[in-house]
Design a protein around this motif. Sequence first.
Motif, PDB file in Angstrom:
ATOM      1  N   TRP A  76      10.001   9.773   8.460  1.00  0.00           N
ATOM      2  CA  TRP A  76       8.917  10.542   7.846  1.00  0.00           C
ATOM      3  C   TRP A  76       8.617  11.775   8.667  1.00  0.00           C
ATOM      4  N   CYS A  93       3.970  14.278  -0.127  1.00  0.00           N
ATOM      5  CA  CYS A  93       3.095  13.487   0.732  1.00  0.00           C
ATOM      6  C   CYS A  93       3.164  12.021   0.315  1.00  0.00           C
ATOM      7  N   ARG A  94       3.312  11.139   1.302  1.00  0.00           N
ATOM      8  CA  ARG A  94       3.395   9.709   1.026  1.00  0.00           C
ATOM      9  C   ARG A  94       2.186   8.940   1.533  1.00  0.00           C
ATOM     10  N   SER A  95       1.485   9.495   2.554  1.00  0.00           N
ATOM     11  CA  SER A  95       0.264   8.835   3.020  1.00  0.00           C
ATOM     12  C   SER A  95      -0.540   9.807   3.857  1.00  0.00           C
ATOM     13  N   GLY A  96      -1.822   9.478   4.006  1.00  0.00           N
ATOM     14  CA  GLY A  96      -2.701  10.311   4.804  1.00  0.00           C
ATOM     15  C   GLY A  96      -3.337  11.419   3.984  1.00  0.00           C
TER      16      GLY A  96
END
Length: 127
Positions: A76, A93-96
Motif C-alpha cells: 500500500w 483510497c482503500r482506508s483512512g
Amino acid sequence: MPDAVPDTPGIALCNSADLVDSGLAVPFDVIYCGQTCYAFAIRYAGKVYAYLNRCSHVPMEMDYQPNRFFDLTGHWLICATHGAMYSPQTGQCRSGPCRGKLVSIAVTEVDGVVHWHTSPHLQPVSF
C-alpha cells in the motif's frame, strides 16, 4: 486488455532498473493545473505507476521519508501525515481519511527507460 499507450510525447524519467518492486520512488516535478507540484514513480508487481505527491484528503506530500511511500508490507502507498492508504495500481483510497484517489500520471516503459506523459493539465517544469 493492455493499457493504451498515451499519444503525448514521453519525457524520460529514469532507467527501469532505478525502480524496484515496492521500493523507493523516483521523484520528479510537474506543472499541474498551473502549479509546480512534486510527483513520484514507483514499481509494484512488476509495473510502473506515477502519481502526484499529494494526499487526496489534504493536499500535502505523502512520503514519510524522502521517496518512501510504501507501508511496511510493501502493498500500500501510505500518507505519512494522515495514514490514508492507497492502492499502488490505481491510486484509489482503500482506508483512512481521503477523498477518492491520487492524481495519476501516465507512464510507459520502453527499452529500459521509464517515460512520463503530458496531458492538458500536466506539463513539464521549464527552467
